[in-house]
Structures are given as C-alpha cells and as structure tokens.
Design a protein around this motif. Structure first.
Motif, PDB file in Angstrom:
ATOM      1  N   TYR A  40     -59.219 -30.358  24.897  1.00  0.00           N
ATOM      2  CA  TYR A  40     -58.888 -29.525  26.043  1.00  0.00           C
ATOM      3  C   TYR A  40     -57.379 -29.421  26.186  1.00  0.00           C
ATOM      4  O   TYR A  40     -56.833 -28.336  26.367  1.00  0.00           O
ATOM      5  CB  TYR A  40     -59.498 -30.118  27.323  1.00  0.00           C
ATOM      6  N   PHE A  72     -55.146 -29.769  23.920  1.00  0.00           N
ATOM      7  CA  PHE A  72     -54.592 -28.978  22.829  1.00  0.00           C
ATOM      8  C   PHE A  72     -54.708 -27.493  23.128  1.00  0.00           C
ATOM      9  O   PHE A  72     -53.785 -26.728  22.875  1.00  0.00           O
ATOM     10  CB  PHE A  72     -55.335 -29.321  21.533  1.00  0.00           C
ATOM     11  N   ALA A  73     -55.854 -27.097  23.703  1.00  0.00           N
ATOM     12  CA  ALA A  73     -56.063 -25.676  23.967  1.00  0.00           C
ATOM     13  C   ALA A  73     -55.244 -25.179  25.155  1.00  0.00           C
ATOM     14  O   ALA A  73     -54.688 -24.099  25.116  1.00  0.00           O
ATOM     15  CB  ALA A  73     -57.543 -25.404  24.201  1.00  0.00           C
ATOM     16  N   TYR A  74     -55.197 -25.985  26.220  1.00  0.00           N
ATOM     17  CA  TYR A  74     -54.621 -25.500  27.478  1.00  0.00           C
ATOM     18  C   TYR A  74     -53.306 -26.161  27.872  1.00  0.00           C
ATOM     19  O   TYR A  74     -52.669 -25.727  28.811  1.00  0.00           O
ATOM     20  CB  TYR A  74     -55.639 -25.705  28.617  1.00  0.00           C
ATOM     21  N   GLU A 117     -52.910 -28.746  29.396  1.00  0.00           N
ATOM     22  CA  GLU A 117     -53.064 -29.339  30.729  1.00  0.00           C
ATOM     23  C   GLU A 117     -54.167 -30.377  30.641  1.00  0.00           C
ATOM     24  O   GLU A 117     -55.088 -30.222  29.825  1.00  0.00           O
ATOM     25  CB  GLU A 117     -53.476 -28.252  31.735  1.00  0.00           C
ATOM     26  N   PRO A 175     -59.835 -31.337  33.701  1.00  0.00           N
ATOM     27  CA  PRO A 175     -60.355 -31.712  35.014  1.00  0.00           C
ATOM     28  C   PRO A 175     -61.498 -32.713  34.841  1.00  0.00           C
ATOM     29  O   PRO A 175     -62.316 -32.577  33.926  1.00  0.00           O
ATOM     30  CB  PRO A 175     -60.862 -30.394  35.591  1.00  0.00           C
ATOM     31  N   GLN A 230     -65.162 -31.658  34.315  1.00  0.00           N
ATOM     32  CA  GLN A 230     -65.451 -30.998  33.040  1.00  0.00           C
ATOM     33  C   GLN A 230     -65.639 -32.017  31.934  1.00  0.00           C
ATOM     34  O   GLN A 230     -66.486 -31.829  31.049  1.00  0.00           O
ATOM     35  CB  GLN A 230     -64.314 -30.045  32.673  1.00  0.00           C
ATOM     36  N   ARG A 234     -69.036 -33.487  32.429  1.00  0.00           N
ATOM     37  CA  ARG A 234     -70.070 -32.521  32.052  1.00  0.00           C
ATOM     38  C   ARG A 234     -70.211 -32.427  30.539  1.00  0.00           C
ATOM     39  O   ARG A 234     -71.319 -32.314  30.014  1.00  0.00           O
ATOM     40  CB  ARG A 234     -69.754 -31.150  32.639  1.00  0.00           C
ATOM     41  N   HIS A 242     -57.055 -30.493  41.029  1.00  0.00           N
ATOM     42  CA  HIS A 242     -57.983 -29.631  41.776  1.00  0.00           C
ATOM     43  C   HIS A 242     -58.682 -30.380  42.901  1.00  0.00           C
ATOM     44  O   HIS A 242     -58.841 -29.877  44.004  1.00  0.00           O
ATOM     45  CB  HIS A 242     -59.043 -29.053  40.834  1.00  0.00           C
ATOM     46  N   ASN A 287     -66.536 -23.329  35.881  1.00  0.00           N
ATOM     47  CA  ASN A 287     -65.883 -24.472  36.515  1.00  0.00           C
ATOM     48  C   ASN A 287     -65.458 -24.228  37.949  1.00  0.00           C
ATOM     49  O   ASN A 287     -64.831 -25.081  38.558  1.00  0.00           O
ATOM     50  CB  ASN A 287     -64.672 -24.878  35.679  1.00  0.00           C
ATOM     51  N   LYS A 311     -50.014 -21.105  32.720  1.00  0.00           N
ATOM     52  CA  LYS A 311     -49.625 -21.909  31.563  1.00  0.00           C
ATOM     53  C   LYS A 311     -50.830 -22.187  30.661  1.00  0.00           C
ATOM     54  O   LYS A 311     -50.743 -22.126  29.437  1.00  0.00           O
ATOM     55  CB  LYS A 311     -49.026 -23.222  32.054  1.00  0.00           C
ATOM     56  N   ALA A 312     -51.968 -22.480  31.285  1.00  0.00           N
ATOM     57  CA  ALA A 312     -53.171 -22.791  30.502  1.00  0.00           C
ATOM     58  C   ALA A 312     -53.632 -21.562  29.723  1.00  0.00           C
ATOM     59  O   ALA A 312     -53.999 -21.664  28.544  1.00  0.00           O
ATOM     60  CB  ALA A 312     -54.282 -23.295  31.420  1.00  0.00           C
ATOM     61  N   VAL A 313     -53.623 -20.395  30.388  1.00  0.00           N
ATOM     62  CA  VAL A 313     -54.041 -19.169  29.696  1.00  0.00           C
ATOM     63  C   VAL A 313     -53.081 -18.867  28.551  1.00  0.00           C
ATOM     64  O   VAL A 313     -53.498 -18.476  27.460  1.00  0.00           O
ATOM     65  CB  VAL A 313     -54.102 -17.970  30.666  1.00  0.00           C
ATOM     66  N   ASN A 336     -51.277 -20.967  26.763  1.00  0.00           N
ATOM     67  CA  ASN A 336     -51.502 -21.875  25.644  1.00  0.00           C
ATOM     68  C   ASN A 336     -52.819 -21.619  24.952  1.00  0.00           C
ATOM     69  O   ASN A 336     -52.927 -21.731  23.734  1.00  0.00           O
ATOM     70  CB  ASN A 336     -51.409 -23.329  26.125  1.00  0.00           C
ATOM     71  N   PHE A 337     -53.834 -21.249  25.725  1.00  0.00           N
ATOM     72  CA  PHE A 337     -55.114 -20.908  25.115  1.00  0.00           C
ATOM     73  C   PHE A 337     -54.969 -19.697  24.204  1.00  0.00           C
ATOM     74  O   PHE A 337     -55.455 -19.679  23.068  1.00  0.00           O
ATOM     75  CB  PHE A 337     -56.150 -20.630  26.209  1.00  0.00           C
TER      76      PHE A 337
END
Lengths: 254, 196
Positions: free
Chosen positions: A100, A102-104, A106, A109, A112, A115, A145, B73, B80-82, B84-85
């Motif tokens: 997660y 790596f992708a974002y 951030e 959460p 997640q 889950r 969050h 979610n 920033k997340a978008v 990097n995605f």
C-alpha cells in the motif's frame, strides 16, 4: 453425526455450520490469552505467554517475541492461537502494508489492513480445501482518518472494531470483567493498570514478568511520530505486583 | 500540440490550471471546446496531454480506481496518494506498453491545502508550484518563474494565466486558438474563464 462433515473444510454441515472454523476457534481458546483496550491517547495490548522455560534463550531473535508483533510503524498486533499460522498472517500483513505504501506513499489505514488479512482468512473457509488459520489477532493502530483503533479478527475472517476485547484462553471471563470494568474516555495511564488487572483476574495463576507481554501503541502528535513500546521485565514488575496483590485481596475477601 | 500550465496559490489555498481546448487530428482542428481538465473527484483534476487514445484511457483508468477506493473504504484518497498511484501505474506499464501521456494533477486537501504534481510518460513525478507541458509551456514557465509568488490571489493568478496565453499566441507558430482556465479550492472545482 457431525463427524461426517469434519474432514472437508469448505462445506457446510446440514445445520449450516462450518465445523473446521469452529474447531479452529476451539484451538484458540486453549492458547494464551490476549487482551486489548482502546484509550483516548493510545491502545494497550497484553498477552499471556504459554512457552515459558528457563532453558529458553531469550536473546535469540526468533523466540524473543511470542505474542506481540509490529506490522508497520503505525500498527501492531497481538496473536492468540497457533504461532506458526500466526507467522504467515503477520508476514502477509507486513507485505500488505508495504505494498500500500509503495502504491500511495501513505501509510495504510488500519481498517484496510485488517480487511485484507481477513479476506485471506475467509478464502481458506470457502475454497482450496485447506484448513483455516488457527489464529485470532488483535490489531492496535493509528491513522489520520479515525485516530486510535482496536480490531479483532478470527479464523472465519470476520472482524470488528472494539473498545476492549479479549481472545484466547479464558477470553469469556476476561470479556465479562471488561464489560463491568471498562469506562469510556480512559487514558493510557488508566488503561494500562486496568488491562493488567483484567488479565490477572481472568487467569488462575498469578502473573510473573516472564509469562506476560505488554505493549502500547501511542503517538507523539507534535512530532507526528508513532511509538510501539514493548515493556521490559523491569517495567512490568511493579504493574504485575499491584495486580497480583489486588487479586489476592479479592480472593481473601471471598 | 497540447498546452497546459498550472500554478499553486500557496498562501490563499487554491490551485489554478489552464489547458488549451483543441482536439486535433493531424493538421485538422476537430473541436475547439474540448475540456482537457478532467475531474477525478470533487477536489482533484487531471490535465492530460499526449497520445490521443492513451490519455483518455489512462486517466479514465485512474479515475475509476480512485472512485472504487472511495466506495470500498468510505474515504477519499489524498492528492498525494492519487499522484503516487498514477505514477506507479505509469511505471509498471513503462517497460511493456507505456502510456504516452503527460499529466498535471491538481488537487485540494482539507489538511494539506492545494498541491500540484507534474508527471510525464516516463513515470516522472514532481510536486511543483508551477508546472506545464507542451511547446507553449517553454515560454510560459520562464514567464511564471519571474512572476509567481506564494501569496498570489486568485485574481492575480488569473491575470498571470492570461499573460501566459498571450505569450503563447504571440510566439508559437501553431498556437491554440482557445483555452479554458479552472480553479480548485476548498469549495471544489470551477471554471473561471474560457478564452476567447
């Protein structure tokens, strides 16, 4: 009668039960207890270690931790059940968290992360023909969050968010004590002695620091840094002494 | 050639983007009112340029994933997340079948304010105060280097954008004929001007 439906994990019994999942939960009830309490400024986890022997080499990395594990900087867990199964799931959690990130870029959460592990656990109850994981896990973490959170998952893949929860041996007794003793709005300073007290009361034997693991997840809001702290024996002892004394006083009063 | 430019109003918490509005095929202008500033959600947009099929396909892919995340979610991804995605997707595709598009991602987050990310088809990602692409941006980036300040107001930023458009029209042989300018702030995205 139900013996006929035991051998396949992924089929229902005529009464609509999944026996393998239930048997897994039974295995966990015989394992060391773990309890978690959510406070306003952190989460505290306590667990009973089952493997205690003075022959254990506690300096060797592999056996230093039996119950508490860090999954990412902002989330940790306590496990109850089969340790080998737990290791696989913990590794999956850590992978999931880093993928997660790596992708974002951030942190994942907390819900997640829970889950995603539970989706894995559920898969073993529906297809593949392999037995479910014999582990229940308590997750303690923080995200921006929802702040501090405490989750519990079991072999069926179900999970829930809790204010206070117990798993493993004597968890029903511990859960009942929590129901009466837990109050909303506890701080960590109040939650830590409470959790030790609950573990002491629910266990038959008295607590010693080689049998207990205590960990806290807190955050320094100013620095924006998470802190996962596992209590060493020296820090544990005063807390355990207080709880043991209270327990003896209760027993004497009865 | 697609033109877009974006700038961040740091102190006044907005981000402004300007795109040309031409849809072009070879030497023919098919459309003069093509909106190339596509919304990702209420507070984020992509400005897209590059290969005709790739840019729409890729941005729709990212937008769909962002929406899926929000539904799964019950919370939205940060800018920033978008960013990097998106970069990750460009990077993964790069060594098999690359997406040939350059992007500007502009967004506003409650906690961190406005932000602007510049991405190119090689999966480069940079967070910038001023960013742009296309032949036009060569002139306008140097102009903005001189004129951008962190405390620009929205009106001053709009004036800067119009000066940029003037520069493009004056100096670029194949200058686009029409442009669209949008702003994103705490209230979301809105069009502030179309030129002409």
């Amino acid at each position: 009668m139900s013996r006929r439906y035991d051998s396949r994990t992924t089929i229902f019994s005529p009464e609509g039960r999944l026996y393998q999942v239930e048997y897994a939960m039974e295995a966990i009830s015989n394992a060391g207890a773990a309890i978690g309490i959510l406070a306003t400024d952190g989460v505290v986890l306590i667990a009973e270690k089952k493997i205690t022997s003075k022959l254990l080499d506690t300096n060797a990395v592999g056996v230093r931790r039996e119950k508490m594990y860090k999954l990412d900087d902002h989330v940790a867990c306590a496990v109850a059940g089969m340790t080998a199964d737990a290791n696989i799931l913990i590794n999956n959690c850590r992978l999931s968290a880093q993928r997660y990130y790596f992708a974002y870029q951030e942190p994942i959460p907390v819900e997640q992360l829970v889950r995603s592990v539970c989706d894995t656990k559920q898969a073993y109850t529906q297809f593949g023909g392999q037995r479910p994981f014999g582990v229940s896990i308590l997750y303690a973490g923080w995200d921006e969050h929802h702040g501090f959170q405490l989750y519990q998952s079991d072999p069926s893949g179900n999970f829930g968010g809790w204010k206070a929860v117990a798993i493993g041996g004597s968890h029903q007794a511990a859960q009942n004590i929590l129901k009466t003793e837990f109050k909303e709005g506890l701080s960590m300073a109040e939650a830590i002695p409470l959790i030790v007290k609950v573990l002491a009361k629910s266990m038959d034997t008295s607590l010693t620091s080689d049998k207990v693991e205590l960990a806290t997840v807190t955050r320094d809001a100013e620095a924006g840094k998470m802190d996962f702290k596992i209590y060493e024996a020296a820090e544990l002892k005063p807390l355990l002494d207080v709880a043991n004394a209270a327990k003896e006083a209760d027993a004497a009063a009865c | 050639m697609d033109y877009y430019i974006g700038l961040v109003g740091k102190k006044n918490r907005f981000v402004m983007v300007c795109c040309d509005a031409q849809a072009v095929h070879s030497v023919i202008r098919i459309k003069s009112d093509e909106d190339k500033i596509v919304p990702i959600d209420s507070h984020k947009v992509f400005c897209i340029s590059g290969e005709a099929g790739d840019r729409v396909n890729f941005t729709e892919f990212v937008i769909a994933n962002t929406k899926l995340y929000a539904l799964r979610n019950e919370s939205t991804l940060s800018t920033k997340a978008v960013a990097n995605f998106t970069r990750g997707e460009l990077a993964t595709a790069l060594r098999s079948s690359p997406y040939h598009c350059n992007l500007l991602l502009a967004g506003y987050d409650e906690s961190t304010g406005p932000s602007l990310y510049w991405m190119d088809y090689l999966a480069t990602l940079n967070k910038v105060n001023v960013g742009g692409t296309g032949y036009g941006s060569y002139f306008v980036l140097s102009l903005f280097d001189k004129l951008w300040r962190p405390d620009l107001t929205e009106a001053e930023a709009l004036d800067l954008m119009l000066q940029g458009i003037d520069e493009v029209k004056r100096r670029l042989v194949v200058a686009p004929a029409s442009f669209i300018i949008k702003v994103i702030d705490k209230d979301g995205t809105r069009v502030v001007k179309t030129v002409p």
